[in-house]
Each structure stands twice: as structure tokens, then as C-alpha cells.
Design a protein around this motif. Sequence first.
Motif, PDB file in Angstrom:
ATOM      1  N   SER A   1       0.830  -1.199   0.000  1.00 42.52           N
ATOM      2  CA  SER A   1       0.000   0.000   0.000  1.00 42.52           C
ATOM      3  C   SER A   1       0.861   1.244   0.000  1.00 42.52           C
ATOM      4  O   SER A   1       2.054   1.209   0.258  1.00 42.52           O
ATOM      5  CB  SER A   1      -0.926   0.021   1.223  1.00 42.52           C
ATOM      6  OG  SER A   1      -0.207   0.380   2.367  1.00 42.52           O
ATOM      7  N   THR A   2       0.224   2.369  -0.292  1.00 38.40           N
ATOM      8  CA  THR A   2       0.919   3.640  -0.244  1.00 38.40           C
ATOM      9  C   THR A   2       1.033   4.090   1.204  1.00 38.40           C
ATOM     10  O   THR A   2       0.465   3.500   2.100  1.00 38.40           O
ATOM     11  CB  THR A   2       0.119   4.693  -1.036  1.00 38.40           C
ATOM     12  OG1 THR A   2      -1.209   4.735  -0.502  1.00 38.40           O
ATOM     13  CG2 THR A   2       0.048   4.326  -2.496  1.00 38.40           C
TER      14      THR A   2
ATOM     15  N   HIS B   1       0.258   5.638   4.486  1.00 35.26           N
ATOM     16  CA  HIS B   1      -0.970   6.048   5.143  1.00 35.26           C
ATOM     17  C   HIS B   1      -0.770   7.435   5.741  1.00 35.26           C
ATOM     18  O   HIS B   1       0.252   7.708   6.350  1.00 35.26           O
ATOM     19  CB  HIS B   1      -1.310   5.035   6.246  1.00 35.26           C
ATOM     20  CG  HIS B   1      -2.696   5.193   6.767  1.00 35.26           C
ATOM     21  ND1 HIS B   1      -3.008   6.083   7.765  1.00 35.26           N
ATOM     22  CD2 HIS B   1      -3.855   4.582   6.421  1.00 35.26           C
ATOM     23  CE1 HIS B   1      -4.302   6.008   8.030  1.00 35.26           C
ATOM     24  NE2 HIS B   1      -4.835   5.115   7.237  1.00 35.26           N
TER      25      HIS B   1
ATOM     26  N   ALA C   1       0.884   1.054   7.073  1.00 35.24           N
ATOM     27  CA  ALA C   1       0.404   0.826   5.714  1.00 35.24           C
ATOM     28  C   ALA C   1       1.494   1.051   4.685  1.00 35.24           C
ATOM     29  O   ALA C   1       1.332   0.705   3.530  1.00 35.24           O
ATOM     30  CB  ALA C   1      -0.767   1.761   5.406  1.00 35.24           C
TER      31      ALA C   1
ATOM     32  N   SER D   1     -13.198  -0.229   7.839  1.00 37.51           N
ATOM     33  CA  SER D   1     -12.647   0.123   9.157  1.00 37.51           C
ATOM     34  C   SER D   1     -13.204  -0.791  10.240  1.00 37.51           C
ATOM     35  O   SER D   1     -12.499  -1.128  11.205  1.00 37.51           O
ATOM     36  CB  SER D   1     -12.964   1.589   9.481  1.00 37.51           C
ATOM     37  OG  SER D   1     -14.364   1.810   9.481  1.00 37.51           O
TER      38      SER D   1
ATOM     39  N   ASN E   1      -4.199  -2.820   8.469  1.00 37.68           N
ATOM     40  CA  ASN E   1      -4.516  -1.421   8.252  1.00 37.68           C
ATOM     41  C   ASN E   1      -5.573  -1.284   7.148  1.00 37.68           C
ATOM     42  O   ASN E   1      -5.492  -1.954   6.123  1.00 37.68           O
ATOM     43  CB  ASN E   1      -3.229  -0.692   7.841  1.00 37.68           C
ATOM     44  CG  ASN E   1      -3.393   0.808   7.789  1.00 37.68           C
ATOM     45  OD1 ASN E   1      -4.085   1.330   6.923  1.00 37.68           O
ATOM     46  ND2 ASN E   1      -2.752   1.500   8.707  1.00 37.68           N
TER      47      ASN E   1
ATOM     48  N   THR F   1      -6.017   0.909   4.880  1.00 42.31           N
ATOM     49  CA  THR F   1      -5.436   1.269   3.590  1.00 42.31           C
ATOM     50  C   THR F   1      -4.873   0.033   2.893  1.00 42.31           C
ATOM     51  O   THR F   1      -5.054  -0.168   1.695  1.00 42.31           O
ATOM     52  CB  THR F   1      -4.332   2.320   3.771  1.00 42.31           C
ATOM     53  OG1 THR F   1      -4.878   3.473   4.403  1.00 42.31           O
ATOM     54  CG2 THR F   1      -3.737   2.714   2.432  1.00 42.31           C
ATOM     55  N   THR F   2      -4.172  -0.802   3.653  1.00 41.43           N
ATOM     56  CA  THR F   2      -3.646  -2.048   3.103  1.00 41.43           C
ATOM     57  C   THR F   2      -4.786  -2.962   2.679  1.00 41.43           C
ATOM     58  O   THR F   2      -4.724  -3.606   1.632  1.00 41.43           O
ATOM     59  CB  THR F   2      -2.761  -2.759   4.139  1.00 41.43           C
ATOM     60  OG1 THR F   2      -1.707  -1.882   4.538  1.00 41.43           O
ATOM     61  CG2 THR F   2      -2.162  -4.034   3.566  1.00 41.43           C
TER      62      THR F   2
ATOM     63  N   ARG G   1      -7.676  -2.137   1.586  1.00 41.88           N
ATOM     64  CA  ARG G   1      -8.236  -1.662   0.308  1.00 41.88           C
ATOM     65  C   ARG G   1      -7.376  -2.135  -0.865  1.00 41.88           C
ATOM     66  O   ARG G   1      -7.894  -2.501  -1.925  1.00 41.88           O
ATOM     67  CB  ARG G   1      -8.335  -0.137   0.308  1.00 41.88           C
ATOM     68  CG  ARG G   1      -9.374   0.410   1.262  1.00 41.88           C
ATOM     69  CD  ARG G   1      -9.526   1.925   1.130  1.00 41.88           C
ATOM     70  NE  ARG G   1     -10.482   2.435   2.096  1.00 41.88           N
ATOM     71  CZ  ARG G   1     -10.157   2.904   3.304  1.00 41.88           C
ATOM     72  NH1 ARG G   1      -8.879   2.931   3.657  1.00 41.88           N
ATOM     73  NH2 ARG G   1     -11.082   3.343   4.124  1.00 41.88           N
ATOM     74  N   ARG G   2      -6.066  -2.130  -0.664  1.00 41.15           N
ATOM     75  CA  ARG G   2      -5.170  -2.609  -1.721  1.00 41.15           C
ATOM     76  C   ARG G   2      -5.343  -4.109  -1.950  1.00 41.15           C
ATOM     77  O   ARG G   2      -5.216  -4.593  -3.068  1.00 41.15           O
ATOM     78  CB  ARG G   2      -3.720  -2.291  -1.353  1.00 41.15           C
ATOM     79  CG  ARG G   2      -3.382  -0.805  -1.346  1.00 41.15           C
ATOM     80  CD  ARG G   2      -3.439  -0.209  -2.743  1.00 41.15           C
ATOM     81  NE  ARG G   2      -2.466  -0.805  -3.622  1.00 41.15           N
ATOM     82  CZ  ARG G   2      -1.262  -0.293  -3.863  1.00 41.15           C
ATOM     83  NH1 ARG G   2      -0.880   0.804  -3.245  1.00 41.15           N
ATOM     84  NH2 ARG G   2      -0.433  -0.893  -4.700  1.00 41.15           N
TER      85      ARG G   2
ATOM     86  N   THR H   1     -14.000  -1.808  -4.796  1.00 40.47           N
ATOM     87  CA  THR H   1     -13.541  -1.291  -3.516  1.00 40.47           C
ATOM     88  C   THR H   1     -14.263  -2.035  -2.395  1.00 40.47           C
ATOM     89  O   THR H   1     -15.287  -2.690  -2.625  1.00 40.47           O
ATOM     90  CB  THR H   1     -13.847   0.209  -3.388  1.00 40.47           C
ATOM     91  OG1 THR H   1     -15.281   0.385  -3.376  1.00 40.47           O
ATOM     92  CG2 THR H   1     -13.244   0.989  -4.549  1.00 40.47           C
TER      93      THR H   1
END
Length: 217
Positions: free
Chosen positions: A19-20, A22, A39, A71, A140, A142-143, A145-146, A161
Amino acid sequence: ALVEAPSRQRRSPPGADRSTVHPEGTGLGRDHGTAAEPASGEPAGDGPPDAVLLRDRLLLELLYGTGVRISEACGLDVSDVDQARRVVRVLGKGGRERAVPYGVPAQRALDAWLRDGRPALLAPGSGRALLLGARGGRLNPTTARRIVSGWAGAAGVPRVTPHGLRHSAATHLLEGGADLRAVQELLGHSSLASTQIYTHVSVERLRAAYRQAHPRA
């Protein structure tokens, strides 16, 4: 196709567990003081590959099988799952708690994860978190979502998503005859108006069936 993708492969797709950065860096899981997985910089395939696949499979099954927010899924603890009744305790927006049932496929994914996956990723900072990142911290959002995006690409489906899985869960419940108020409770919406946005797809299918079958259509 998306939910079953991890069961058909032996390794995670490229980028599924990366992931990018966070915006908040690390954080705390729920209010339990469990360290959240950073993340940033989590490489694909880091950690035992079989364990990561089992984790991904459970994540997808939970997101679609319960309709919870990403979340909320990442905030789950092992103790939040009542396996005897197949119900998960979710802490939603505003600290509102609700109980959400899940089905047999999610139970199978949960059994496999708790038996063979989570122990392999367990680390000193894991705490009570149900879903773990490749380094052992709480997964996380964000992770996560990836992970969903990566498996969507591997399954050859359009970009999906976590909210898309939530949308699908709500739509399919309504199309299957579920009561709107029951779906509101499952999704954790404070207002029925929030749930009603999912009815338009069902109405379109009803209209199509009407045009096809009614002699006066």
C-alpha cells in the motif's frame, strides 16, 4: 469471482498486500491499544504466503458476507466473533455496537484463518486483532483496500472497492427479499434514508421483469 479468488490461487496477486503511505502512519486498533500495521512499505508476498492467502480470503468473505465497513472489519478482535451463533460484534460509527450474522463460507474461511493463518503471522504486537498484516500488526484499512483491489484484478473483474462489496451485500439482500429495516440494522445506518440508496438497483430489476412478463407493460 472476487470473493473466491484467493481459494483458486497459491500466491497473492502483485500489489495485493502493498500500500501507499498512510496519512496517519501507524495507529491504534479500536480502543484496545493494539498496534496497527503500518500501511507503508508492506511488500507483496511478505509473510507466509499461505497465511496471507487465508487472511485475504477471510477479509473478502467478511466484507461481502456481512456488509461491514472496511474500518469495522479491520477493527475486529478475535473475541468479537461468536462462532457458535455465526455472529460478529461490530463497533460502528459513533461507537454504536451491532451484531451482524455471517454465513457458512465466511465461517469456513474463519476456521482456516484461525487454525492455520493467524498463528503463522502472530507477533508480539498482534494483541487481540482478528485480521493481521504481513508483519503481525492489526491489518490497516489502507492495506486492506489494496488487497481488495489486487484480488479484483486477479479475478479479472472491474475495479472493486470494499465499499463496493458493502453495496453488493446490501443490494443482494434487498433483491432476495430482505426487509429494508433489517438491512438498515445490518449495515449500521442511523437513518433509513441512507439504506434506501441501495433500492434503486432492485427497482430497475423489478421494472425489467415487469416489462418482460406483464401483458400491459
